[in-house]
Scaffold this active site. Structure first.
Site, PDB file in Angstrom:
ATOM      1  N   CYS A   1       4.189  34.458 -13.860  1.00  0.00           N
ATOM      2  CA  CYS A   1       4.662  35.852 -13.800  1.00  0.00           C
ATOM      3  C   CYS A   1       4.074  36.681 -14.943  1.00  0.00           C
ATOM      4  O   CYS A   1       3.865  37.880 -14.794  1.00  0.00           O
ATOM      5  CB  CYS A   1       6.181  35.896 -13.818  1.00  0.00           C
ATOM      6  SG  CYS A   1       6.920  35.265 -15.336  1.00  0.00           S
TER       7      CYS A   1
ATOM      8  N   HIS B   1      11.372  35.922 -17.694  1.00  0.00           N
ATOM      9  CA  HIS B   1      10.599  36.337 -16.526  1.00  0.00           C
ATOM     10  C   HIS B   1       9.996  37.711 -16.765  1.00  0.00           C
ATOM     11  O   HIS B   1      10.638  38.588 -17.348  1.00  0.00           O
ATOM     12  CB  HIS B   1      11.528  36.363 -15.303  1.00  0.00           C
ATOM     13  CG  HIS B   1      10.834  36.736 -14.025  1.00  0.00           C
ATOM     14  ND1 HIS B   1       9.843  35.974 -13.476  1.00  0.00           N
ATOM     15  CD2 HIS B   1      10.989  37.808 -13.194  1.00  0.00           C
ATOM     16  CE1 HIS B   1       9.416  36.545 -12.346  1.00  0.00           C
ATOM     17  NE2 HIS B   1      10.092  37.660 -12.170  1.00  0.00           N
TER      18      HIS B   1
END
Length: 802
Positions: A158, A533
Site C-alpha cells: 500500500c 496502512h
C-alpha cells in the site's frame, strides 16, 4: 487468475453507510474501552458492536464466537473478514456498504496477509483516452474523468500504491509520459522509466480495467533498492525519493547551457506579502495538441541536482543533500524540471556582520510538526526570520492593515492558551513551514566559524526559498525513530486545498513569479509507527472531484474528508490564471488555420511543459538540436518523437511571449557531430586495444621489475568511457585516494582500492589523461657494485686471518 468465490455469509450484513463506519471509528471497544486504531465493527444485521483487536484483548473475535456473527470490518483499513470462511471477503455486489477493501482478522494491526483478491471496481466504468488512442473522442468522452484505476496490493504494497497514485495525479509528469513517450528511452537497467510509462498508460487508458497489478515496477524498484525487497511495510516517502531518483538517473540529459543558480550575499527578503490569487478551476482546458494533431507537450531544464531533503530538527533549517558526482550537475530530466527547487541558506556573524550564503537543491521539503511550546515561540515573534543585528523591522502586515494584524494576533494568542489536553494545539501547514524556515541561533557548542574573523563566533542561520518548483512536495515528519523505540506524531495539521502562499518564505533574489499553490494529492498513514496502512486522496484533473485511492478501490469523496485527513505527504501545484489564458490564446491561434509559407519545429517536450506548467520558461529546442544547430546523429532516427510542427502564427506568438529557441524550420543531420562521433569511436577502439595489448604483455612477464598502481575508481570511469557506457571521458588520473605520504615518499595506502599495471601501460594512460601521482609496489633491485663487493670480501678474509 480465477475469480474468488463469493462468501455465502454476505447476506447477513445489514445496511451500513460510510458515515456509520467513520463515526464508529472514533469510538472505543464496548467491552474494555480500548481506543483505536484498528477497532473492528460487527457487520451482522442490527448489531452495533465495536470491539478491539489482537493488540488489546481481541474482544471483536470473542463477540463473533459468542454471538455467531460471521463478518467484521476493520475501522482503520476497512477490510472485511469472515470468521466462518476464515478469509478476507469483498463486497462486489453490495453498493449500500462502503466500497473499501478488507483485512484478515489474523492481522488486524498491520498488512501482513497475502494481497487481496481481484475485485470489480466499485465505481461506475469511466472511459479514458491517452494521446496515442486511435479515433476521435466525443465531447462527452472529453469531460469524463480519467485515471480512476486502482492498484492491487501485492503484499504490503500500500505504501507503493499510494505513492504511485499521488504521482499519477501530477499532470505535468503524467502528461509527459502520455504525450512524450518517444522520449522515454534508456539503456540503463532496470529501465524503471519504461515500467512507469506502461503503468501510467494503463491507469489513464479509456478502456481501463477496475485495477492494475504494478508487478513490473515493483520488481524494478526492488532491483535498485534492496530495502524494498520482501513483504515488509515500508515508508511511502522513502519509496517516492528512490523512485524519482531512479527515474531522473534513467531520463537525464546533458545541459547544453549550464544554468546553475549563483550564490548571493544579500540579506533575504523579510517582507511578507499576503496577496492571494484566485485558484484555477480544474475544468478541462482544451490543449494545443487537441486542436492540432501534430502538437504535443512538456518540460525543459531546471536545477538538476537531486536532494534527499532536510534533516529532522525544529529549530534547524538544514538540508540533508544526497551525495552525487559533480558531473551530475550538468544534467536535467523531467523529474528535476518538475520537482526540484532551491533554497538560499544564509549565516550571519554577530561580531562582524558578515553574511555567507549557500544554495542547496531540494526535491521535497521535510517539515517538523511543532508542539505546543514550539507554536507559542513561533506565534510570539512575527519577525523570527530576521537577522539579529540588521535593525530592520518591516511592516509585515502593511498590505493587510492593522485590523488583520490584531485579529491574527488574538486568534494565535487564544490558540496558544488552550490546554493541549482540552483541544490540542492548532497546527497549520503554514506553522510547519514557519518552523522549518525559522532562524537558528548558532552559539555555545554550535558556534559558527567566521571566515572574516578567523575564529568561532556566535551567529544566526536562516534560509529562504530561492526557486519554487512547479510541483511542491511537502513531507510532514510524523515518525520519530529513537535508539530503542519509534513513535508517531498524530497531531492534526490543517492544510489548504487552494491558495497555499509561499511568498513569505521567498528570497528577494528569487526569479519565481507565481507563488501560490493548489493541492493535487495527499498521502495519509493510518495506524502506528510499527504498523498501519497508506491511502491517497487525489483531485481528478478533468472533473475537479476528489477521490480516495485505497489499493484497488477508488471512491469519490467530499473535499471535507480530504481536509480532515491525517496528511503525511502533500503534493501542491503552482496556480496561475495567466497560464490558462496563454494556453487558450495559443489554441485559438492554432484553430485559425491561417495559410503560412513557413512551418516551424518546436520541442515536443517544451510544448508539453507549456501545456502543463505555470512557468514553462524560454523555448528550449536543444532537446532535439546539437550545439551546431542540426539533429544529433543518435537522435535522427526518432526525431519525429522529439518535435512538433506548428504554424507560423503560433511559433511567432510563443517566441515573442517566452523567447528562447532557436527558430527551426528545416531538420537535417549534423555532419560535424557525425565526424566527431566517428573520431570518438576510433579513439575508444585505439585506447582499449592498446590497453589490452600492453596488459597481455604485462601478464606474460614472470618477474616484472616495476609494478605501478592505478585507482580502480578512476579506472572504472575510463572503462565505462572506452566501452561506450559513458559519453564523457574521465578526468586526469587520480591516485590521491590510494596513496599516503611516509618518510617523504608516496606509498600505497593499506586496504586501498587499486589495480596493478605495467610501467608501459601507466605511461600510455598518463600521456593521454595526465594526473598522478605515480605509486609503485615493486621497484627495481639495483645490482651490486663489483668494486665494493671485492672490498667486502677482502675485509672478510683479513678478519678471519686475525
Amino acid at each position: 487468475m480465477a475469480e474468488p468465490e463469493m462468501c455465502p455469509h454476505l447476506d447477513s450484513i445489514g445496511e451500513v453507510t460510510k458515515e456509520d463506519l467513520l463515526e464508529k471509528s472514533k469510538g472505543t471497544c464496548q467491552s474494555c474501552g480500548a481506543g483505536g486504531p484498528n477497532l473492528w465493527a460487527c457487520l451482522q444485521s442490527d448489531c452495533q458492536y465495536v470491539g478491539c483487536g489482537e493488540s488489546f484483548s481481541d474482544h471483536s473475535t470473542l463477540h463473533a464466537q459468542a454471538e455467531k456473527h460471521n463478518l467484521t470490518v476493520n475501522l482503520t483499513t476497512f477490510r472485511i473478514w469472515c470468521y466462518v470462511c476464515e478469509r478476507e471477503v469483498f463486497l462486489e455486489h453490495r453498493p449500500a456498504l462502503l466500497p473499501v477493501h478488507a483485512a484478515p482478522h489474523t492481522c488486524k494491526a498491520s498488512e501482513q496477509e497475502a494481497p487481496p483478491q481481484p475485485l470489480s471496481h466499485p465505481l461506475k466504468g469511466v472511459p479514458i483516452a491517452v494521446a496515442e488512442d486511435e479515433g476521435s473522442e466525443s465531447e462527452e468522452d472529453e469531460v469524463k474523468p480519467r485515471g480512476l484505476t486502482g492498484m492491487k496490493n501485492i503484499g504490503n504494497s500500500c505504501y507503493m500504491n499510494a505513492a504511485l497514485q499521488a504521482l499519477s495525479n501530477c499532470p505535468p509528469l503524467t502528461q509527459f509520459f502520455l504525450d512524450c513517450s518517444g522520449l522515454v528511452r534508456t539503456d540503463k537497467k532496470p529501465a524503471l522509466c519504461k515500467s512507469y510509462q506502461k503503468l501510467i498508460s494503463e491507469l489513464w487508458h479509456k478502456k481501463r480495467p477496475s485495477y492494475v497489478v504494478p508487478t513490473s515496477l515493483s520488481h524494478g524498484i526492488k532491483l535498485v533498492n534492496p530495502m524494498f525487497r520482501g513483504y515488509a511495510q515500508q515508508d511511502t516517502q522513502e519509496f517516492l525519493r528512490c523512485l524519482m531518483d531512479q527515474l531522473h538517473e534513467e531520463l537525464k540529459e546533458p545541459l547544453t547551457e549550464c544554468s546553475m543558480s549563483g550564490e548571493g550575499s544579500d540579506e533575504p527578503d523579510n517582507e511578507v506579502t499576503m496577496s492571494q490569487t484566485q485558484s484555477t478551476p480544474c475544468s478541462p482546458v482544451r490543449t494545443l495538441q487537441e486542436l492540432h494533431p501534430k502538437l504535443s507537450s512538456s518540460p525543459p531544464r531546471s536545477s538538476p541536482l537531486r536532494s534527499a531533503g532536510p534533516a529532522y530538527a525544529f529549530k534547524k533549517a538544514q538540508l540533508l543533500l544526497s551525495a552525487k558526482k559533480k558531473k551530475q550537475s550538468h544534467f536535467r530530466s523531467v523529474i528535476s524540471d518538475i520537482f526540484d527547487g532551491s533554497i538560499l541558506s544564509l549565516v550571519q556573524c554577530l561580531t562582524c556582520d558578515r553574511v555567507s550564503t549557500t544554495v542547496e537543491t531540494f526535491q521535497d521539503l521535510s517539515l517538523p510538526i511543532p508542539g505546543k511550546e514550539d507554536l507559542a515561540k513561533l506565534h510570539s515573534s512575527i519577525h523570527q526570520n530576521l537577522p539579529v543585528k540588521t535593525g530592520v523591522c518591516p511592516d509585515t502586515y502593511g498590505s493587510q492593515g492593522w485590523v488583520t494584524f490584531f485579529m491574527d494576533s488574538i486568534r494565535r494568542f487564544v490558540v496558544s492558551c488552550i490546554p493541549t489536553w482540552f483541544w490540542g494545539p492548532m497546527v497549520t501547514l503554514e506553522d510547519c513551514l514557519a518552523a522549518f524556515f525559522a532562524a537558528d541561533e548558532l552559539k555555545g557548542d554550535n558556534m559558527y566559524s567566521c571566515e572574516r574573523c578567523k575564529k568561532l563566533r556566535n551567529g544566526v542561520k536562516f534560509c529562504k526559498v530561492l526557486r519554487l518548483p512547479e510541483i511542491l512536495c511537502i513531507h510532514l515528519k510524523r515518525f520519530r525513530h529513537e535508539v530503542m523505540y519509534s513513535f508517531k506524531i498524530s497531531s492534526h495539521v490543517s492544510f489548504p486545498l487552494e491558495g497555499l502562499d509561499m511568498r513569505p518564505f521567498l528570497a528577494k533574489e528569487s526569479p519565481s513569479q507565481v507563488t501560490t499553490y493548489d493541492l493535487l494529492s495527499v498521502i495519509c498513514h493510518h495506524g502506528t509507527a510499527g504498523s498501519g496502512h497508506y491511502i491517497a486522496y487525489c483531485q481528478n484533473v478533468i472533473n475537479g472531484q476528489w477521490y480516495e485511492f485505497d489499493d484497488q478501490y477508488v471512491t469519490e469523496v467530499h473535499e471535507t474528508v480530504v481536509q480532515n485527513a491525517e496528511a503525511y505527504v502533500l503534493f501542491y501545484r503552482k496556480s496561475s490564471e495567466e497560464s490558462v489564458r496563454e494556453r487558450q490564446k495559443v489554441v485559438a491561434l492554432a484553430s485559425m488555420k491561417e495559410p503560412s509559407l513557413l512551418q516551424f519545429y518546436i520541442s515536443r517536450e517544451w510544448l508539453n511543459k507549456f501545456n502543463t506548467f505555470t512557468e514553462p520558461g524560454p523555448i528550449s529546442n536543444h532537446t532535439f538540436l546539437c550545439q551546431h544547430g542540426g539533429i544529433p546523429p543518435n537522435k535522427y532516427n526518432y526525431v519525429d518523437d522529439l518535435v512538433v510542427i506548428v504554424p507560423q502564427n503560433v511559433w511567432e506568438y510563443l517566441y515573442n511571449s517566452f523567447g528562447g529557441g532557436p527558430a527551426v524550420n528545416h531538420l537535417y543531420m549534423c555532419a560535424i557531430c557525425q565526424v566527431e562521433i566517428e573520431a570518438l569511436a576510433k579513439r575508444r577502439k585505439t585506447e582499449i586495444d592498446t590497453f589490452i595489448k600492453l596488459n597481455k604483455e604485462f601478464q606474460a612477464e614472470e618477474a616484472p621489475t616495476v609494478i605501478l598502481c592505478i585507482s580502480m575508481q578512476w579506472f572504472r570511469e575510463w572503462e565505462g568511457f572506452v566501452k561506450g557506457k559513458d559519453n564523457e571521458p574521465p578526468g586526469p588520473i587520480d591516485n590521491s585516494k590510494i596513496g599516503v605520504m611516509k618518510g617523504g615518499h608516496i606509498q600505497l595506502k593499506q586496504g586501498a582500492d587499486y589495480g596493478q599495471i605495467s610501467e608501459e601501460t601507466w605511461q600510455y594512460l598518463l600521456g593521454i589523461y595526465g594526473g598522478g601521482p605515480e605509486i609503485a609496489v615493486r621497484q627495481t633491485v639495483a645490482p651490486a657494485d663489483p668494486d665494493s663487493l671485492h672490498g667486502e670480501r677482502k675485509i672478510e678474509a683479513e678478519t678471519r686471518a686475525l
